[in-house]
Design a protein around this motif. Structure first.
Motif, mmCIF file in Angstrom:
data_model
loop_
_atom_site.group_PDB
_atom_site.id
_atom_site.type_symbol
_atom_site.label_atom_id
_atom_site.label_comp_id
_atom_site.label_asym_id
_atom_site.label_seq_id
_atom_site.Cartn_x
_atom_site.Cartn_y
_atom_site.Cartn_z
ATOM 1 N N GLU A 279 1.039 -1.248 0.048
ATOM 2 C CA GLU A 279 0.029 -0.166 0.071
ATOM 3 C C GLU A 279 0.988 1.147 -0.081
ATOM 4 O O GLU A 279 0.341 2.211 0.497
ATOM 5 C CB GLU A 279 -1.073 -0.078 1.084
ATOM 6 C CG GLU A 279 -1.739 -1.209 1.126
ATOM 7 C CD GLU A 279 -2.816 -1.366 2.331
ATOM 8 O OE1 GLU A 279 -2.555 -1.081 3.400
ATOM 9 O OE2 GLU A 279 -3.964 -1.936 2.347
ATOM 10 N N GLN A 282 -0.838 4.560 -0.929
ATOM 11 C CA GLN A 282 -2.148 4.853 -0.430
ATOM 12 C C GLN A 282 -2.356 6.278 -0.548
ATOM 13 O O GLN A 282 -3.456 6.679 -0.071
ATOM 14 C CB GLN A 282 -2.146 4.353 1.100
ATOM 15 C CG GLN A 282 -1.089 4.713 2.015
ATOM 16 C CD GLN A 282 -1.201 3.940 3.376
ATOM 17 O OE1 GLN A 282 -1.748 4.327 4.394
ATOM 18 N NE2 GLN A 282 -0.336 2.978 3.220
ATOM 19 N N SER A 295 -7.666 0.610 3.667
ATOM 20 C CA SER A 295 -6.666 -0.336 3.855
ATOM 21 C C SER A 295 -7.127 -1.925 4.219
ATOM 22 O O SER A 295 -8.261 -2.063 4.274
ATOM 23 C CB SER A 295 -5.999 0.068 5.105
ATOM 24 O OG SER A 295 -6.693 -0.411 6.141
ATOM 25 N N SER A 315 0.855 -5.766 5.688
ATOM 26 C CA SER A 315 0.815 -4.510 4.933
ATOM 27 C C SER A 315 1.997 -3.662 4.842
ATOM 28 O O SER A 315 2.453 -3.576 6.159
ATOM 29 C CB SER A 315 -0.379 -3.625 5.344
ATOM 30 O OG SER A 315 -1.691 -4.401 5.432
#
Ligand SMILES: Cc1ncc(COP(=O)(O)O)c(CN[C@@H]2CONC2=O)c1O
Length: 503
Positions: A279, A282, A295, A315
């Motif tokens: 991510e 993001q 997320s 993550s």
């Protein structure tokens, strides 16, 4: 006195003659030779050679600068660093400045919140940013990362589940090494994908298990395709253990919708796959009303209890992207969710082997997740700088995808996120034939011709993977906005001439 060599048993590879190297292209680890990383591959290498020629004063090239659109490296393309971040970094690098005798001078150069944050960060690093830190990263910074994650998702995060890393790359490789227990292990990866994953799987001798993103549906995930790919791999004896998702996507720029994400976590849970959620982009989300970033941590914690409490998720985030762009400083983190305690112990042990992530990168992670807020002296400038970078990235993404869609034979999805566009090009048969005659893949051939004609370095779609028979290339939209029109005009001129030549 010369040493008498220890006899080389005949069973060992010959290194009998003195002039023979120990390390040759035939004796190094073959897995290293299998690694491909197109972002800095043939095109980038050739661009560096051309850049060197220009630096040496070459006048025989049809361009005067190289435009590196091969890599998401914003500050290489003149994106300014965030002032507050660099003020704090400068003060932490030379704590002498924080002594009372320099207070008058420093207060003229640095806002008080920068001085305060520098003191806080130095204290969190034991007032020695040259020392090794905790192997997971500085505790206080991990606490701030946890607070950032909680504020973003609305679910608790534990600093002990967070590892600061020297960029997301090292975090991804640490986790893949943990996952890959034999050469039967497979990891599902999107096609097209960021080649860190295929490169790392090659290095660790694992099987990439491709799933194709659907270009006709804005690069969305195709669940039936995931099922087919998993079934095929497992029926071939591959121990598929994980699935990688890059969201927002690189090179594709898509931002997944919640429904797609829910399907994916169900798929991973039902098929006992660890979910690796990359991510790093993001905050590079350009249509947050239609396509906001969610997320996978939030999706997992919002799911039914069996998934919420059991799906293993890691993550990854980075300071290299967003509007921060501090690529060279090497900072990032990963968060582990629902991992077995004993496995977490192994994650810690492996982080310890590398002693610690670089501290300057850690400090930047803290600044990224805990920037100035309303009321801080630095907030107005911080807000102005970050909003300005964000707005410009959005404008440039729109300009570039529009320009490519205006070019003959090119279609280009808009970039909902990240820093790239990934247009598809219908190459004339004569161009495909010309490529084959020089032993190049057609999109490699096109990109090499673009570089030779314009100095613009993009990456062929073959470097990311693509459906057979399709040709793409990836370009960043990072060239400075004041040069963007010229940049686009040069691309259009080249493309028109190329298509004329091979029509
Ligand atoms: C999806 C994705 N994950 C991880 C990374 C690694 O980031 P770190 O700098 O934190 O290690 C990158 C970098 N993007 C590469 C580098 O520039 N262009 C790219 O495609 C990336 O695009």
């Amino acid at each position: 006195q010369r040493y008498q060599p220890v006899p080389m048993p005949s069973t060992l590879a010959g290194r009998n003659s003195a002039e023979e190297k120990v390390l040759t292209i035939d004796t190094i680890n073959p897995k290293v030779k299998n690694v491909q990383y197109a972002v800095r591959g043939e095109l980038a290498i050739k661009a560096e050679e051309l850049k060197a020629k220009l630096t040496q004063g070459a006048k025989d090239l049809p361009f005067s600068t190289i435009v590196n659109c091969n890599i998401g490296n914003p500050q290489q393309l003149k994106q300014p660093p965030i002032t507050f971040f660099r003020q704090v970094a400068a003060l932490t690098e030379y704590p002498e400045l924080l002594k009372p005798e320099h207070e008058a001078l420093v207060s003229q150069l640095f806002p008080d919140d920068a001085v305060r944050r520098a003191r806080e960060l130095l204290a969190s690093a034991g007032n020695a940013i040259g020392a090794y830190s905790h192997s997971q990263g500085i505790q206080t910074i991990r606490e701030h990362v946890a607070e950032f994650i909680e504020a973003r998702d609305g679910f608790p995060a534990n600093p002990n589940d967070i590892y600061l890393t020297a960029g997301a790359s090292t975090g991804v490789q640490q986790i893949l090494q943990l996952l890959i227990s034999s050469d039967h292990v497979g990891v599902m990866i999107p096609i097209p994908q960021y080649p860190l994953y295929t490169a790392s799987l090659a290095l660790f001798d694992a099987h990439p298990v491709p799933y194709y993103l659907d270009e006709s549906k804005e690069w969305s995930m195709d669940l039936p395709g995931l099922e087919r790919s998993l079934r095929r791999a497992r029926s071939n004896g591959i121990d598929v253990r994980a699935l990688v998702i890059i969201n927002p996507g690189n090179p594709t720029g898509q931002c997944l919708i919640e429904e797609n994400m829910r399907e994916v976590i169900e798929f991973c849970y039902s098929n006992k796959l660890v979910l690796l959620a990359d991510e790093v982009y993001q905050t590079n989300v350009y249509y947050p009303e239609q396509r906001p970033f969610h997320s996978f941590k939030k999706m997992v914690r919002s799911a039914r209890p069996e998934i919420r409490d059991n799906l293993e998720l890691i993550s990854f985030h980075s300071i290299s992207k967003g509007v921060v762009g501090e690529c060279g400083r090497r900072g990032g983190y990963f968060e582990c969710v629902n991992l077995d305690d004993a496995v977490m112990g192994q994650v810690y042990k492996m982080a310890s082997v590398n002693l610690c992530p670089n501290v300057q990168g850690q400090l930047l992670v803290d600044l990224m997740v805990r920037p100035p807020v309303q009321g801080d002296a630095s907030y107005p400038l911080y807000r102005q700088e970050t909003q300005g970078i964000y707005d410009s990235l959005k404008r440039r993404s729109q300009k570039l995808s529009k320009a490519f869609n205006e070019m003959e034979g090119i279609t280009c999805n808009s970039a909902e996120g990240a820093m790239y566009v990934f247009p598809q090009i219908q190459l004339p048969a004569k161009a495909v034939k010309a490529a084959e005659q020089v032993g190049k893949k057609p999109d490699d051939f096109y990109c090499l011709r673009m570089l030779d004609a314009t100095g613009v370095c993009v990456i062929p779609g073959s470097g990311f993977g693509q459906k057979d028979g399709t040709y793409h290339f990836r370009s960043t939209f990072l060239p400075p906005e004041n040069l963007f029109d010229t940049f686009i005009a040069n691309l259009k001129t080249f493309h028109h001439q190329f298509m004329q030549e091979y029509s």
